[in-house]
Design a protein around this motif. Structure first.
Motif, short mmCIF file in Angstrom:
data_model
loop_
_atom_site.label_atom_id
_atom_site.label_comp_id
_atom_site.label_asym_id
_atom_site.label_seq_id
_atom_site.Cartn_x
_atom_site.Cartn_y
_atom_site.Cartn_z
N PHE A 1 17.80 0.31 -11.14
CA PHE A 1 19.18 0.38 -10.68
C PHE A 1 19.77 -1.03 -10.66
O PHE A 1 19.13 -1.95 -10.15
N LEU A 2 20.95 -1.19 -11.23
CA LEU A 2 21.70 -2.43 -11.04
C LEU A 2 22.75 -2.12 -9.98
O LEU A 2 23.72 -1.40 -10.23
N VAL A 3 22.52 -2.63 -8.78
CA VAL A 3 23.42 -2.39 -7.65
C VAL A 3 24.02 -3.73 -7.26
O VAL A 3 23.32 -4.60 -6.71
N GLY A 4 25.28 -3.94 -7.56
CA GLY A 4 25.87 -5.24 -7.26
C GLY A 4 27.36 -5.24 -7.53
O GLY A 4 27.97 -4.20 -7.79
N GLY A 5 27.94 -6.42 -7.45
CA GLY A 5 29.37 -6.57 -7.61
C GLY A 5 29.94 -7.31 -6.42
O GLY A 5 29.24 -8.06 -5.74
N CYS A 6 31.21 -7.10 -6.15
CA CYS A 6 31.90 -7.78 -5.06
C CYS A 6 31.72 -7.03 -3.74
O CYS A 6 31.75 -5.81 -3.71
N ASP A 7 31.61 -7.78 -2.67
CA ASP A 7 31.64 -7.17 -1.35
C ASP A 7 33.07 -7.25 -0.81
O ASP A 7 33.94 -7.90 -1.38
N GLY A 8 33.31 -6.58 0.30
CA GLY A 8 34.64 -6.57 0.90
C GLY A 8 34.59 -5.91 2.26
O GLY A 8 33.56 -5.39 2.68
N ALA A 9 35.73 -5.92 2.95
CA ALA A 9 35.79 -5.42 4.32
C ALA A 9 36.19 -3.96 4.43
O ALA A 9 36.06 -3.35 5.48
N LYS A 10 36.69 -3.38 3.35
CA LYS A 10 37.18 -2.01 3.41
C LYS A 10 36.04 -1.04 3.73
O LYS A 10 34.93 -1.19 3.22
N PRO A 11 36.27 -0.04 4.57
CA PRO A 11 35.23 0.92 4.91
C PRO A 11 34.67 1.62 3.67
O PRO A 11 35.37 1.82 2.68
N GLY A 12 33.41 2.00 3.75
CA GLY A 12 32.77 2.71 2.66
C GLY A 12 31.70 1.90 1.95
O GLY A 12 30.92 2.45 1.17
N ARG A 13 31.64 0.59 2.21
CA ARG A 13 30.68 -0.24 1.51
C ARG A 13 29.27 -0.13 2.08
O ARG A 13 28.33 -0.66 1.48
N ASN A 14 29.12 0.52 3.22
CA ASN A 14 27.77 0.78 3.74
C ASN A 14 27.02 1.72 2.79
O ASN A 14 25.79 1.86 2.88
N TYR A 15 27.74 2.37 1.89
CA TYR A 15 27.13 3.20 0.86
C TYR A 15 26.04 2.43 0.13
O TYR A 15 24.94 2.95 -0.15
N TYR A 16 26.33 1.16 -0.22
CA TYR A 16 25.41 0.38 -1.04
C TYR A 16 24.14 0.03 -0.28
O TYR A 16 23.05 -0.01 -0.86
N THR A 17 24.27 -0.22 1.02
CA THR A 17 23.09 -0.47 1.86
C THR A 17 22.21 0.77 1.87
O THR A 17 21.00 0.70 1.62
N GLU A 18 22.81 1.90 2.16
CA GLU A 18 22.07 3.15 2.25
C GLU A 18 21.47 3.54 0.90
O GLU A 18 20.33 4.02 0.83
N PHE A 19 22.21 3.29 -0.17
CA PHE A 19 21.71 3.63 -1.51
C PHE A 19 20.41 2.88 -1.79
O PHE A 19 19.41 3.47 -2.23
N VAL A 20 20.42 1.56 -1.57
CA VAL A 20 19.24 0.75 -1.85
C VAL A 20 18.08 1.16 -0.95
O VAL A 20 16.92 1.26 -1.40
N GLU A 21 18.37 1.41 0.33
CA GLU A 21 17.31 1.81 1.25
C GLU A 21 16.67 3.13 0.85
O GLU A 21 15.48 3.36 1.11
N LYS A 22 17.44 3.99 0.19
CA LYS A 22 16.94 5.32 -0.17
C LYS A 22 16.36 5.39 -1.58
O LYS A 22 15.85 6.45 -1.97
N THR A 23 16.41 4.30 -2.34
CA THR A 23 15.82 4.35 -3.67
C THR A 23 14.31 4.57 -3.54
O THR A 23 13.66 3.96 -2.70
#
Length: 561
Positions: free
Chosen positions: A412-434
């Motif tokens: 998995f290539l999981v990356g890009g820009c971070d930001g403050a808008k809600p919904g970005r916790n998706y990426y934390t959870e995605f990596v933890e669940k791989t």
């Protein structure tokens, strides 16, 4: 493919995309970043802190650069210095780079002066428009002149306007990479020629249908691959290929300077100027991967990393007891509690801050010595960085064997820009669940959603590999290409999935590069760009199978089955 694109367009206003008002009922319109207000556009003040006058004057910078580009094309100019200047000036309009209207006033004057000098020397002239524009002498006058030159005025057709915006935002990202590369002596006139061509488009007397505008989009992606290749050559040729490096997240007793942004040369100069002064240097945000470069690692006072991504600086900077230097971009409005400690350099600007010219960091060093620094050692976690293409491909045989043996099921290539808008916790959870038989490659500041997670290894290969900055996207592409060659297949046939987050215009041009390379099945989030019309989105879905992220569980199930 382009013919298929054209088949989606059945009328002038069929898409239903919201069009910003072009009658200046409001003071600004900006929708170039992911956090744009209400998902449509910032109209009072930018979510980044950009004031309306700055937004308008930035539109005028782009308009002025169109005139300079017309002059460069008219006179056949091949001066690399002028090309680099053009890239720099366009880079200043990228999100979170410069917020100082006075400096933009100077930029516009310089752009127009260079345009006129070209035309005079070449004995040429241009028709009325950006090629003859004369800047007002005041900031208020410039704001008035910006009328009619914003993105709302690109075209009356929603879909053509959408493609034009994609192009301009892609050009801003391309300009950023070209500037980074040029700073390190890596330039290619073909990159600058395309900047001129694309900026002049719409003002050069050439009639372009949608087919031609889409062609420019894909060309922008291809040219950006070259710009990223140049930047990679500049970084690795100057500072060596990154090597896997353990970076402390704790603190070391002593005076301190925090460096944010992206620029390796700025960091190197600061390291040289602080030698023997008892000041420890910390990285912030996208500077984390700098710890992997051999020529930077050799400085003993280059200590560790402080904080996370750019959007958290208001929470984190008040706790840093030293001076803070911003390079390239990612600055937010400094709070009063630490404003006196913040300095800028290069293209970065904020009204009232001390700006360090020509990499003379004397003011930064002086302030660091005045401040208390850290009063005690506090060891903390460590993280790994330095997995650029050289490091990963150096163990490619082990990776390939692990795939063939079934030890590695998927990348998995999981990356890009971070930001403050809600919904970005998706990426934390995605990596933890791989699953434990998968590997996660990451790059850019999106990694800070999970960069300190301990997810193990596979036969000694870390499951989380930090490829580097957003500037290191070329490394990720080369890793994918090398794996595809090893398995005698196309990149789209690899057990590799791209799950990307975006915020600003460098992410836009990277996406254009991936599309130009024919890469499909990209998942993009946390929200889709406001400037992409429904018909353009339909084209991307139909031709590249781009899809918005859903939930980590649903996406992992769809990818892995």
């Amino acid at each position: 493919m382009i013919k298929k694109f054209l088949s989606f367009f059945t009328g002038n206003a069929a898409s239903g995309e919201q069009k910003p008002s072009s009658n200046k009922e409001h003071a600004m319109f900006c929708n170039q970043c992911e956090q744009t207000a209400k998902g449509t556009g910032c109209t009072q003040i930018g979510v980044c802190g950009k004031q309306p006058e700055v937004s308008d004057i930035q539109d005028l910078v782009v308009y002025s650069l169109r005139g300079l580009s017309l002059a460069a094309l008219k006179t056949g100019n091949k001066d690399l210095a002028l090309g680099h200047f053009t890239a720099k000036m366009l880079f200043t309009t990228l999100t979170n780079v410069n917020f100082d209207p006075a400096r933009f006033q100077t930029f516009i004057s310089d752009i127009v002066a260079k345009r006129d000098e070209l035309l005079t020397k070449g004995g040429a002239s241009l028709p009325a428009g950006p090629g003859t524009y004369k800047p007002a002498s005041t900031i208020d006058g410039l704001v008035a002149q910006a009328e009619g030159h914003g993105v709302a005025d690109f075209d009356s057709n929603d879909d053509i306007r959408s493609v034009k915006q994609l192009l301009v935002y892609g050009l801003k990202g391309l300009a950023a990479y070209a500037d980074h590369a040029g700073i390190l002596g890596q330039q290619d006139e073909k990159v600058y020629d395309f900047l001129y061509k694309a900026l002049a488009a719409g003002y050069d007397g050439v009639e372009r249908d949608l087919n031609a505008w889409v062609g420019l989009l894909l060309e922008c992606g291809n040219v950006n691959l070259r710009a990223m290749e140049l930047l990679d050559a500049g970084n690795t040729g100057t500072y060596g290929h990154p090597v896997p490096t353990e970076v402390p997240l704790g603190q070391k007793k002593g005076k301190a300077i925090l460096v944010s942004g992206h620029d390796l040369k700025d960091l190197h100069e600061l390291l040289k100027q602080t030698e023997g002064k008892g000041i420890n240097i910390y990285t912030h945000g996208e500077m984390l991967p700098c710890h992997g470069y051999p020529e930077l690692k050799k400085y003993p006072h280059f200590y560790g990393h402080f904080g996370t991504a750019w959007q958290n600086q208001h929470k984190e900077f008040p706790a840093f007891p030293g001076a803070i230097l911003f390079t390239t971009n990612c600055i937010q409005k400094p709070q009063d509690s630490y404003k006196a400690n913040v300095f800028t350099t290069g293209l970065v600007g904020w009204p009232g801050l001390v700006h360090c010219e020509n990499r003379d960091f004397t003011p930064v060093i002086k302030r660091a010595l005045e401040l208390p620094g850290f009063t005690e050692d506090k060891p903390g976690k460590t993280v790994l960085t330095g997995f650029g293409r050289n490091a990963v491909l150096g163990v490619a045989d082990k990776v390939i064997d692990a795939v063939k043996a079934g030890a590695i099921r998927h990348f998995f290539l999981v990356g890009g820009c971070d930001g403050a808008k809600p919904g970005r916790n998706y990426y934390t959870e995605f990596v933890e669940k791989t699953p434990k038989d998968t590997v996660v490659l990451t790059l850019a500041c999106g990694k800070f959603r999970f960069f300190d997670k301990q997810i193990g290894d596979i036969g000694g290969i870390p499951r989380l590999l930090d490829v580097g900055q957003c500037n290191d996207a070329y490394s990720a592409v080369q890793i994918a290409v090398a794996l595809a060659n090893a398995f005698n297949c196309g990149v789209n046939d690899l057990p590799l999935s791209l799950v990307l987050s975006w915020y600003e215009q460098k992410a836009v041009v990277i996406l254009l590069t991936l599309l130009a390379l024919g890469i499909k099945d990209i998942r993009l989030g946390p929200s889709l760009p406001a400037f992409v019309s429904p018909n353009v989105l339909n084209f991307l879905v139909e031709n590249y199978n781009i899809k918005p992220i859903s939930t980590p569980d649903e996406d992992l199930k769809a990818i892995l089955g």
